[in-house]
Motif scaffolding. Structure first.
Motif, mmCIF file in Angstrom:
data_model
loop_
_atom_site.group_PDB
_atom_site.id
_atom_site.type_symbol
_atom_site.label_atom_id
_atom_site.label_comp_id
_atom_site.label_asym_id
_atom_site.label_seq_id
_atom_site.Cartn_x
_atom_site.Cartn_y
_atom_site.Cartn_z
ATOM 1 N N GLU A 27 -19.255 10.219 -23.321
ATOM 2 C CA GLU A 27 -19.571 11.604 -23.710
ATOM 3 C C GLU A 27 -18.937 11.958 -25.047
ATOM 4 O O GLU A 27 -19.578 12.561 -25.913
ATOM 5 N N PHE A 28 -17.666 11.609 -25.197
ATOM 6 C CA PHE A 28 -16.965 11.912 -26.443
ATOM 7 C C PHE A 28 -17.627 11.177 -27.605
ATOM 8 O O PHE A 28 -17.823 11.750 -28.687
ATOM 9 N N SER A 29 -17.983 9.926 -27.383
ATOM 10 C CA SER A 29 -18.623 9.122 -28.430
ATOM 11 C C SER A 29 -19.921 9.778 -28.893
ATOM 12 O O SER A 29 -20.182 9.849 -30.101
ATOM 13 N N ARG A 30 -20.720 10.237 -27.938
ATOM 14 C CA ARG A 30 -21.963 10.926 -28.315
ATOM 15 C C ARG A 30 -21.660 12.197 -29.097
ATOM 16 O O ARG A 30 -22.325 12.512 -30.083
ATOM 17 N N ALA A 31 -20.645 12.935 -28.668
ATOM 18 C CA ALA A 31 -20.319 14.210 -29.309
ATOM 19 C C ALA A 31 -19.877 14.038 -30.756
ATOM 20 O O ALA A 31 -20.120 14.914 -31.585
ATOM 21 N N VAL A 32 -19.217 12.912 -31.060
ATOM 22 C CA VAL A 32 -18.726 12.694 -32.424
ATOM 23 C C VAL A 32 -19.598 11.695 -33.191
ATOM 24 O O VAL A 32 -19.211 11.230 -34.257
ATOM 25 N N PHE A 33 -20.757 11.379 -32.629
ATOM 26 C CA PHE A 33 -21.726 10.479 -33.272
ATOM 27 C C PHE A 33 -21.141 9.092 -33.554
ATOM 28 O O PHE A 33 -21.443 8.483 -34.571
ATOM 29 N N ALA A 34 -20.305 8.605 -32.635
ATOM 30 C CA ALA A 34 -19.757 7.246 -32.731
ATOM 31 C C ALA A 34 -20.756 6.325 -32.036
ATOM 32 O O ALA A 34 -20.766 6.216 -30.812
ATOM 33 N N GLN A 38 -19.573 -0.705 -28.787
ATOM 34 C CA GLN A 38 -18.305 -0.823 -28.047
ATOM 35 C C GLN A 38 -17.868 0.486 -27.408
ATOM 36 O O GLN A 38 -17.081 0.493 -26.460
ATOM 37 N N HIS A 39 -18.394 1.600 -27.896
ATOM 38 C CA HIS A 39 -18.015 2.910 -27.363
ATOM 39 C C HIS A 39 -18.809 3.306 -26.116
ATOM 40 O O HIS A 39 -18.388 4.211 -25.397
ATOM 41 N N VAL A 40 -19.932 2.651 -25.869
ATOM 42 C CA VAL A 40 -20.783 3.054 -24.743
ATOM 43 C C VAL A 40 -21.172 1.913 -23.814
ATOM 44 O O VAL A 40 -21.554 2.146 -22.678
ATOM 45 N N ASP A 41 -21.076 0.687 -24.271
ATOM 46 C CA ASP A 41 -21.536 -0.470 -23.506
ATOM 47 C C ASP A 41 -20.360 -1.381 -23.145
ATOM 48 O O ASP A 41 -19.771 -2.010 -24.028
ATOM 49 N N PRO A 42 -20.024 -1.451 -21.847
ATOM 50 C CA PRO A 42 -18.884 -2.299 -21.450
ATOM 51 C C PRO A 42 -19.037 -3.763 -21.875
ATOM 52 O O PRO A 42 -18.057 -4.392 -22.267
ATOM 53 N N GLU A 43 -20.237 -4.279 -21.840
ATOM 54 C CA GLU A 43 -20.444 -5.678 -22.237
ATOM 55 C C GLU A 43 -20.163 -5.877 -23.726
ATOM 56 O O GLU A 43 -19.573 -6.883 -24.118
ATOM 57 N N ALA A 44 -20.572 -4.926 -24.539
ATOM 58 C CA ALA A 44 -20.299 -5.015 -25.981
ATOM 59 C C ALA A 44 -18.797 -4.949 -26.226
ATOM 60 O O ALA A 44 -18.260 -5.689 -27.062
ATOM 61 N N VAL A 53 -15.120 0.049 -22.225
ATOM 62 C CA VAL A 53 -15.528 0.732 -23.451
ATOM 63 C C VAL A 53 -14.306 1.237 -24.217
ATOM 64 O O VAL A 53 -13.284 1.602 -23.628
ATOM 65 N N VAL A 54 -14.435 1.241 -25.537
ATOM 66 C CA VAL A 54 -13.345 1.617 -26.441
ATOM 67 C C VAL A 54 -13.596 3.029 -26.953
ATOM 68 O O VAL A 54 -14.686 3.339 -27.454
ATOM 69 N N ALA A 55 -12.590 3.864 -26.829
ATOM 70 C CA ALA A 55 -12.714 5.243 -27.297
ATOM 71 C C ALA A 55 -12.700 5.287 -28.823
ATOM 72 O O ALA A 55 -11.977 4.524 -29.463
ATOM 73 N N PRO A 56 -13.488 6.190 -29.426
ATOM 74 C CA PRO A 56 -13.392 6.396 -30.871
ATOM 75 C C PRO A 56 -11.974 6.863 -31.218
ATOM 76 O O PRO A 56 -11.275 7.447 -30.376
ATOM 77 N N PRO A 57 -11.534 6.632 -32.439
ATOM 78 C CA PRO A 57 -10.151 6.979 -32.813
ATOM 79 C C PRO A 57 -9.755 8.425 -32.546
ATOM 80 O O PRO A 57 -8.616 8.689 -32.165
ATOM 81 N N ARG A 95 -2.686 0.321 -30.645
ATOM 82 C CA ARG A 95 -3.857 -0.341 -30.070
ATOM 83 C C ARG A 95 -4.897 0.709 -29.719
ATOM 84 O O ARG A 95 -4.591 1.905 -29.651
ATOM 85 N N ALA A 96 -6.115 0.254 -29.488
ATOM 86 C CA ALA A 96 -7.209 1.159 -29.149
ATOM 87 C C ALA A 96 -7.034 1.727 -27.743
ATOM 88 O O ALA A 96 -6.411 1.105 -26.877
ATOM 89 N N ILE A 97 -7.614 2.893 -27.523
ATOM 90 C CA ILE A 97 -7.694 3.483 -26.189
ATOM 91 C C ILE A 97 -8.949 2.921 -25.525
ATOM 92 O O ILE A 97 -10.032 2.912 -26.117
ATOM 93 N N VAL A 98 -8.788 2.461 -24.281
ATOM 94 C CA VAL A 98 -9.878 1.827 -23.549
ATOM 95 C C VAL A 98 -10.033 2.527 -22.201
ATOM 96 O O VAL A 98 -9.030 2.938 -21.590
ATOM 97 N N ALA A 99 -11.273 2.648 -21.741
ATOM 98 C CA ALA A 99 -11.501 3.218 -20.412
ATOM 99 C C ALA A 99 -10.658 2.455 -19.397
ATOM 100 O O ALA A 99 -10.572 1.230 -19.433
ATOM 101 N N GLY A 100 -10.002 3.209 -18.509
ATOM 102 C CA GLY A 100 -9.103 2.622 -17.529
ATOM 103 C C GLY A 100 -7.644 2.826 -17.888
ATOM 104 O O GLY A 100 -6.767 2.705 -17.031
#
Length: 149
Positions: A27-34, A38-44, A53-57, A95-100
């Motif tokens: 949701e956040f990724s869509r809101a900030v046009f990221a 990697q922000h929406v697809d776990p496989e990517a 998925v990796v959160a935008p900065p 490091r990046a923020i990741v779901a989980g």
């Protein structure tokens, strides 16, 4: 009441743990046009070596906001939300923020600079994971306007 200069150096209690959810990141990724996969697809994200998925900065702002609420709610701060403008934001990542991730943040007021009747309040929120390892330092500058008489 103007911003209380005695809040400089104040360290607020750590926030309750925030569990980063996959759908929140999407949701956040869509809101900030990221739009990077990697922000929406776990496989990517997994193809890049991440667990999920990796959160935008700028997602760190979601966790930092919990600390800024503590600052604004402090009865002796002299900060009134209706007079606040978020003037500046910076992030320093380990490091990046990741779901989980389960993240906790702790705010320290670093300084106050006066500009006429206004105040620029700088604070750092140190965000750590469940193991206590640093993830990101989020620095905000709030412009607190002069109280109208």
């Amino acid at each position: 009441m103007p911003v209380n200069p005695e809040i400089v150096g104040r360290v607020f209690p750590p926030t309750a743990p925030y569990l980063v959810g996959r759908e929140k990141v999407r949701e956040f990724s869509r809101a900030v046009f990221a739009s990077d996969p990697q922000h929406v697809d776990p496989e990517a994200a997994q193809a890049l070596g991440y667990a999920d998925v990796v959160a935008p900065p700028t997602f760190a702002m979601v966790v930092q906001d919990l600390t800024l609420q503590q600052l604004i709610a402090a009865p002796d701060s002299g900060i009134v939300l209706s007079r606040v403008i978020h003037a500046e934001q910076r992030f320093r990542y380990t490091r990046a923020i990741v779901a989980g991730d389960e993240l906790t943040a702790q705010l320290t007021v670093k300084g106050i600079r006066t500009l006429g009747g206004n105040a620029m309040v700088t604070s750092d929120a140190e965000v750590v994971d469940a193991d206590g390892a640093h993830v990101v330092t989020a620095t905000s500058v709030l412009l607190v306007g002069e109280a109208s008489e």
